[in-house]
Design an enzyme around this catalytic site. Structure first.
Site, PDB file in Angstrom:
ATOM      1  N   HIS A 168       0.454  -0.917   0.237  1.00  0.00           N
ATOM      2  CA  HIS A 168       0.245  -0.320   0.207  1.00  0.00           C
ATOM      3  C   HIS A 168       0.966   1.062   0.435  1.00  0.00           C
ATOM      4  O   HIS A 168       0.875   1.933  -0.730  1.00  0.00           O
ATOM      5  CB  HIS A 168      -0.748  -0.051   1.419  1.00  0.00           C
ATOM      6  CG  HIS A 168      -2.166   1.357   1.270  1.00  0.00           C
ATOM      7  ND1 HIS A 168      -3.486   0.947   0.909  1.00  0.00           N
ATOM      8  CD2 HIS A 168      -1.400   2.118   1.773  1.00  0.00           C
ATOM      9  CE1 HIS A 168      -3.662   2.272   1.233  1.00  0.00           C
ATOM     10  NE2 HIS A 168      -3.158   2.666   2.036  1.00  0.00           N
ATOM     11  N   GLU A 169       1.517   1.401   1.505  1.00  0.00           N
ATOM     12  CA  GLU A 169       2.795   2.661   0.975  1.00  0.00           C
ATOM     13  C   GLU A 169       3.748   2.581  -0.319  1.00  0.00           C
ATOM     14  O   GLU A 169       3.815   3.692  -0.735  1.00  0.00           O
ATOM     15  CB  GLU A 169       3.326   2.808   2.153  1.00  0.00           C
ATOM     16  CG  GLU A 169       2.722   2.629   3.887  1.00  0.00           C
ATOM     17  CD  GLU A 169       1.639   3.586   3.787  1.00  0.00           C
ATOM     18  OE1 GLU A 169       1.513   4.913   3.212  1.00  0.00           O
ATOM     19  OE2 GLU A 169       0.847   3.476   4.716  1.00  0.00           O
TER      20      GLU A 169
END
Length: 596
Positions: A387-388
């Protein structure tokens, strides 16, 4: 349990390299002094922004100043986040924050001055070749012009600012500081004080009595304060309507969407398309009832684990390898940048004493992005990492393909790249899984994301729309009326397979996002856009990848809705939401097969 390590005990390869931003403290100090000087210098343009040459010179200096401040602010705060107890970096962070405020004040004359120009002059400047780099900035300023008031009126509205933040502040104090919850029984039968933080842990308990006890206690507590909480929410709605009228918008909803230039159809389409697909949610609830083996499904069963906790131990090194494999559909170039991030100290991996909790991606233009993690060797942490890195690569592509001013993308777009990475990782894991227990665990994990991010946030968005429209029509919003609207929405969204407990009617009273009005729809649209992209990439291959990379490279060089449209996701149509719903339907079918 072993001690949390000190910062100095974390291996260098697991720490981010902030030296890529500033090689030393003296380098930071030098740039700080340069920014302070520019803050004084830019005042020289005041009263002179009436020809292209002056506007261009002013914008260039504003860019230079803004980039200095961004770099100083990001570095100081990331140093502070490494160890929040370290006084040297607390002080540095405060120093950077003060500089940021000073810069906001020093440059505050620019927009009003440009907006004071006649419309035909502004139009001429928008089309002036010497200002081509600032075309989007000037177009955006012109768009805002219709809603900017006279100097005196603006000054008056600015003074109302502190008053207008009161509803949110009061709710925050009441919700976080003053509300006291009773004690409830845990799995061992011990009496434990309920709190906001513990509530979700109770709701995830395997013991139904524990879940029911916490649920009832939570909403009884809010019920006792329903008049105060209704007055607070009403004050926030009244504030929104006041600003919408003062700034000549058709409605509070129209005003909220105007900032990102989002047509109201995007909001209404989301609600109507989700209504079309509510039978899927109802089907998922029936399946949840079957998997839990209960005669009736209650609201306090929504977070109960559907399958035995499947322990997936995944080391950081394994997580990087699995993510790299799962993102292969995005092509060689994307993978190359991803490896660069993995191998060249973009990431601060493990928890250490004093380190900021959670995870984020951040950085400053002109330097690679950074990612902060507090990695644990589990499935959740692997999803957090991908996600990051989705955010980080979005920033990387924006920064390397756009000039500084156009590189910054909006919040409306921000969650698309991160959620797309999660969707591709989930697809990869599901295709690779052979163990039915593991597969069911993954399917549940993903289906619950649809439930909470798409359906639940859309229900919140619909509640906000209804209460603002009623208030705008002059109707009274009593605590009973708010509770009835909210209860009826729950019945509609969860369907006939769910016993909608009366207690849930008070849930509106504990949602902090209702004080940042008309925001939550972005979670649902971002998730839908990402799911639509992932479906196109997996089905079409190269042409869809090309469009998607074009989206990443666009930054904020156009309005958000246009950037997505060019990439093949038209959020003003119901299509992306329908595509996301077809993915959700496929998940339910797979779960039903295993559950047979």
């Amino acid at each position: 349990m072993s001690q949390v390590p000190k910062r100095s005990e974390i291996a260098a390869e697991h720490r981010w390299k902030l030296e890529d931003l500033f090689s030393s403290q003296s380098h930071w100090d030098k740039e700080y002094a340069a920014a302070k000087a520019l803050n004084k210098e830019i005042a020289g343009f005041q009263g002179k922004l009436n020809d292209p040459a002056q506007i261009k010179a002013c914008f260039e200096m504003e860019d230079e100043l803004s980039l200095h401040v961004e770099r100083l602010y990001v570095y100081a705060n990331m140093r502070h986040h490494e160890d929040t107890a370290e006084p040297e970096f607390q002080a540095l962070s405060d120093k950077a924050k003060k500089l940021s405020v000073e810069t906001g004040e020093a440059t505050s004359f620019i927009m009003p001055e440009v907006l004071a120009l006649p419309v035909e002059t502004l139009d001429a400047y928008i089309n002036d070749p010497s200002l081509s780099l600032y075309r989007h900035t000037l177009e955006e300023m012109k768009r805002q012009k219709a809603h900017i008031l006279s100097k005196n009126e603006e000054a008056l509205l600015a003074q109302v600012g502190n008053v207008s933040s009161a509803p949110g502040t009061i709710f925050g104090m009441l919700n976080n500081a003053d509300l006291k919850f009773p004690k409830v029984k845990n799995e061992e039968g011990e009496e434990i004080e309920l709190s906001q933080g513990r509530y979700i842990q109770f709701m995830e308990s395997k013991n139904r009595d524990v879940r029911k006890g916490a649920f009832t206690a939570m909403y009884d507590t809010y019920g006792k304060l329903k008049n105060t909480l209704a007055a607070t929410l009403n004050a926030n709605i009244t504030k929104n309507i006041f600003y919408a009228k003062a700034r000549k918008y058709d409605s509070a909803l129209g005003m909220s969407l105007y900032g990102d230039n989002i047509p109201t159809e995007v909001y209404t389409n989301l609600i109507s398309t989700i209504h079309e697909h509510l039978p899927l949610m109802h089907r998922y609830m029936e399946l949840r009832k079957k998997l839990l083996g209960v005669d009736e499904l209650h609201m306090y069963d929504l977070f109960a684990p559907l399958v035995e906790e499947f322990d997936m131990e995944i080391s950081y090194e394994q997580a990087k390898d699995i993510i790299s494999e799962s993102l292969k559909p995005l092509g060689e170039d994307y993978l190359k940048v991803l490896q660069d991030g993995f191998n060249n100290s973009w990431i601060d991996v493990y928890e250490n004493e004093g380190k900021r909790s959670g995870a984020y991606s951040w950085g400053a233009f002109g330097t690679h992005p950074y990612v902060l993690l507090n990695h644990k060797d589990n499935l959740n942490s692997m999803f957090t990492l991908t996600h990051e890195m989705g955010h980080a690569l979005h920033s990387y592509y924006s920064d390397t393909n756009q000039p500084y001013r156009d590189a910054q993308y909006t919040i409306f777009l921000a969650e698309v790249a991160s959620t797309l990475n999660e969707a591709l990782l989930m697809d990869y894991l599901l295709n690779k899984s052979t163990d039915p227990k593991e597969k069911m665990y993954l399917l549940t994990y993903y289906a619950d994301q649809f439930r909470t991010t798409v359906f639940r946030q859309t229900m919140f968005a619909e509640f906000e729309k209804i209460v603002h429209e009623r208030a705008e029509a002059g109707e009274s919003l009593t605590p009973q009326e708010l509770s009835k609207i909210y209860y009826d929405l729950n019945v509609k969204y969860y369907g006939p397979g769910m016993v909608v407990d009366k207690d849930i009617e008070m849930e509106w009273a504990r949602i902090p996002h209702f004080y940042t009005s008309f925001y939550v729809y972005k979670y649902a649209t971002g998730f839908s856009a990402a799911t639509s992209f992932s479906k196109q990439i997996l089905e079409e291959g190269a042409p869809a990848v090309e469009r998607y990379l074009g989206f990443l490279k666009s930054g904020g060089n156009d309005f958000s809705i246009n950037i997505l449209k060019k990439a093949g996701v038209d959020m003003s149509s119901p299509e992306p939401i329908r595509q996301a719903m077809s993915v959700f339907e496929d998940l339910i079918q797979q779960m039903e097969q295993i559950a047979k």
